[in-house]
Write an enzyme that holds these catalytic residues in place. Structure first.
Site, PDB file in Angstrom:
ATOM      1  N   ASP A  10       1.165  -0.702   0.295  1.00  0.00           N
ATOM      2  CA  ASP A  10      -0.656   0.005  -0.076  1.00  0.00           C
ATOM      3  C   ASP A  10       0.794   1.176  -0.349  1.00  0.00           C
ATOM      4  O   ASP A  10       1.247   1.429   1.418  1.00  0.00           O
ATOM      5  CB  ASP A  10      -0.703  -0.255   1.694  1.00  0.00           C
ATOM      6  CG  ASP A  10      -2.079   1.131   1.054  1.00  0.00           C
ATOM      7  OD1 ASP A  10      -1.575   2.104   0.906  1.00  0.00           O
ATOM      8  OD2 ASP A  10      -3.314   0.883   1.786  1.00  0.00           O
ATOM      9  N   HIS A  11       1.099   1.542  -1.271  1.00  0.00           N
ATOM     10  CA  HIS A  11       2.217   3.419  -1.157  1.00  0.00           C
ATOM     11  C   HIS A  11       2.584   3.818  -0.540  1.00  0.00           C
ATOM     12  O   HIS A  11       2.800   4.653  -0.027  1.00  0.00           O
ATOM     13  CB  HIS A  11       2.349   3.047  -2.748  1.00  0.00           C
ATOM     14  CG  HIS A  11       2.230   4.400  -3.170  1.00  0.00           C
ATOM     15  ND1 HIS A  11      -0.103   4.056  -4.079  1.00  0.00           N
ATOM     16  CD2 HIS A  11       1.948   5.334  -3.048  1.00  0.00           C
ATOM     17  CE1 HIS A  11      -0.143   4.789  -3.820  1.00  0.00           C
ATOM     18  NE2 HIS A  11       0.792   5.939  -4.332  1.00  0.00           N
ATOM     19  N   HIS A  35      -5.830   2.215   1.078  1.00  0.00           N
ATOM     20  CA  HIS A  35      -5.079   3.823   1.249  1.00  0.00           C
ATOM     21  C   HIS A  35      -5.730   4.621   2.104  1.00  0.00           C
ATOM     22  O   HIS A  35      -5.188   4.883   3.160  1.00  0.00           O
ATOM     23  CB  HIS A  35      -4.667   5.320   0.192  1.00  0.00           C
ATOM     24  CG  HIS A  35      -3.969   4.219  -1.813  1.00  0.00           C
ATOM     25  ND1 HIS A  35      -3.218   3.834  -1.125  1.00  0.00           N
ATOM     26  CD2 HIS A  35      -4.254   4.988  -2.716  1.00  0.00           C
ATOM     27  CE1 HIS A  35      -2.578   2.902  -2.105  1.00  0.00           C
ATOM     28  NE2 HIS A  35      -2.976   4.305  -3.185  1.00  0.00           N
TER      29      HIS A  35
END
Ligand code: BG6
Length: 486
Positions: free
Chosen positions: A194-195, A257
């Site tokens: 999950d950047h 996010h």
């Protein structure tokens, strides 16, 4: 030259260990992510000498391409999207160990070719059988690749699997994906990206909350009136209609996010900063969230409008989108975390495409002082008692004073992918999502989506370039509150 080491809030990347020698294998090497994010991140890591000295990288995709063509394409990608000055000597250190394999994994011949290339690279670069497999591929081919990797797993060295989002499209498919993985890999070998967790400001949230004791005593329902989390983008869907028509804002941003930002904001202090301790606390938050009723969720879709002075198309007019599409490009919701710390404290969240501006913020609105020393009007203008965390842009925090990193530290911040690729090579899963978190996230999304099946909102309901549909304002208005002004 100034470096990120100057940021005292962070354990600088420079202070970290260098990973063991290894080969990084990127599946989906012809995709957008590889060009825009992964290679620019690898280049920046090489630029800072953070990659292992003995290192190679293999691109795998369906299209035919020679090693040289692949190198050339990636070089251009780095020149176009990289954040550091392009230097041939740095590039050469990467290019030297770069190879390309064309296969769709439909036959054993493709697997053989990959295994041969990996063995050759092991011999040339002494990478000792250590592998990081990066799956940047659509879910439809995921199972095939995972099974092939499992079947061909070598006996030497360690193996790590980085999995890009989307991790499934609902709880059931996420579980299926995971059982394909579980057959061949241990949970501690799996790194679900999950950047947003790789963004510095998100990590600083942990430092802000837990590395000093100033905020902790007031970080709860007694002192916090409510929390607002905004993930606003001014871009549209950028030629990703095929994906977005299946995902929408709820699966693209909310499921991952947004819920991760919320979990980090609301979590209890972990007993230590190991991957499991941190993830144990996040999953408790996700479990404590109950499904919002239909009145507490608003969805929207953008129509034609103006973004930054330019006229842009409505969602239904975008190439590849069904002209009657009911896919949402905006979601706002009122959420609750039912535990002792947060009971009855609303978390208002919103996210959308083609909004007025790119802005990701977490606003902690503390309760009013009992006797405000300012006139009403002045107090409103000041919006007192808000701790505002600017995740991006203008990274930083403000609390009745501004402290923005851009002004305080001279260099650009590392890209999220730099940190995450390095962490996966080091085997540190703290900033990756564990399967139980993913499952909780999907449970919540599945329940919201099921309720949506019962009605058809009149889309489009917000013009591009605005802050979303009026019903999102009413969501807070009913509680006597409003979204933060912009
Ligand atoms: C991705 C989404 O995960 O995040 C995209 O699929 C979105 O739709 C992107 O644009 C936003 O990332 P960032 O880092 O630019 O905020």
């Amino acid at each position: 030259m100034a470096t990120t080491q100057e940021n005292p809030l962070l354990e600088g990347l420079q202070l970290r260990r260098t990973p063991d020698p290894c080969i990084l294998v990127i599946f989906g090497a012809s995709g957008d992510l590889t060009q825009r994010k992964l290679f620019p991140a690898l280049y920046s890591l090489a630029f800072r000498r953070l990659l292992p000295e003995r290192f190679a990288v293999v691109g795998v995709a369906r299209s035919e391409e020679t090693d040289d063509e692949f190198r050339e394409r990636m070089k251009e990608a780095v020149q176009q999207h990289g954040r550091d000055e392009f230097r041939d000597d740095v590039w050469e250190t990467l290019a030297d160990g770069m190879r390309y394999v064309a296969t769709d994994f439909a036959d054993e011949a493709g697997e053989d070719r990959l295994v041969n290339v990996l063995n050759e690279l092991d011999a040339e670069h002494s990478t000792g059988g250590n592998r990081v497999y990066y799956l940047a591929i659509p879910p439809s081919v995921f199972g095939t690749v995972v099974r092939a990797l499992g079947k061909r797993r070598g006996t030497e060295g360690w193996t790590r699997l980085i999995v890009e989002k989307p991790f499934g499209r609902d709880l059931e498919s996420a579980r299926e994906l995971n059982s394909a993985i579980e057959e061949h890999f241990e949970e501690n070998e799996v790194f679900r990206i999950d950047h947003y967790l790789g963004k510095e400001t998100v990590q600083n949230m942990l430092a802000l909350r837990f590395a000093n004791g100033i905020f902790e005593p007031i970080w709860n329902r007694q002192f916090v009136d409510h929390v607002q989390i905004t993930v606003a983008e001014s871009i549209g869907i950028e030629n990703r209609a095929g994906y977005y028509e299946q995902a929408g804002a709820i699966r693209d941003i909310f499921q991952n996010h947004l819920l991760q930002l919320l979990a980090i904001t609301a979590m209890e202090p972990p007993i230590d900063f190991t991957a499991d301790s941190v993830r144990n606390e996040k999953v408790k938050v996700l479990r404590a969230m109950h499904t919002p009723g239909p009145k507490s969720v608003v969805r929207g879709q953008y129509g034609r409008g103006f973004v930054e002075g330019e006229e842009v198309a409505g969602y239904r007019e975008e190439e590849g989108v069904d002209p009657r599409s009911m896919m949402e490009t905006y979601v706002a919701a009122k959420l609750y975390v039912d535990n002792w710390r947060w009971a009855d404290t609303p978390f208002y969240v919103r996210m959308g495409k083609r909004l007025a501006r790119r802005e990701t913020t977490i606003a902690i609105q503390f309760k009013r002082a009992p006797h405000p020393p300012f006139e009403e009007v002045a107090a409103e203008a000041l919006r007192p008692n808000v701790l505002l965390i600017h995740v991006q842009p203008n990274e930083g925090m403000s609390l009745a004073m501004d402290f923005l990193y851009g002004g305080a530290f001279r260099t650009g911040l590392p890209e999220a992918y730099e940190r995450l690729i390095l962490d996966a090579m080091l085997g540190d899963a703290t900033l990756f999502t564990r399967i139980d978190e993913v499952e909780e996230q999907w449970s919540l999304v599945d329940a919201i989506v099921a309720a949506w099946a019962r009605d058809r909102p009149a889309f489009p309901n917000y013009p591009a370039g605005t802050w979303g549909p009026p019903s999102a304002d009413e969501l807070l208005g009913r509680d006597g509150r409003s979204w933060r002004r912009h």
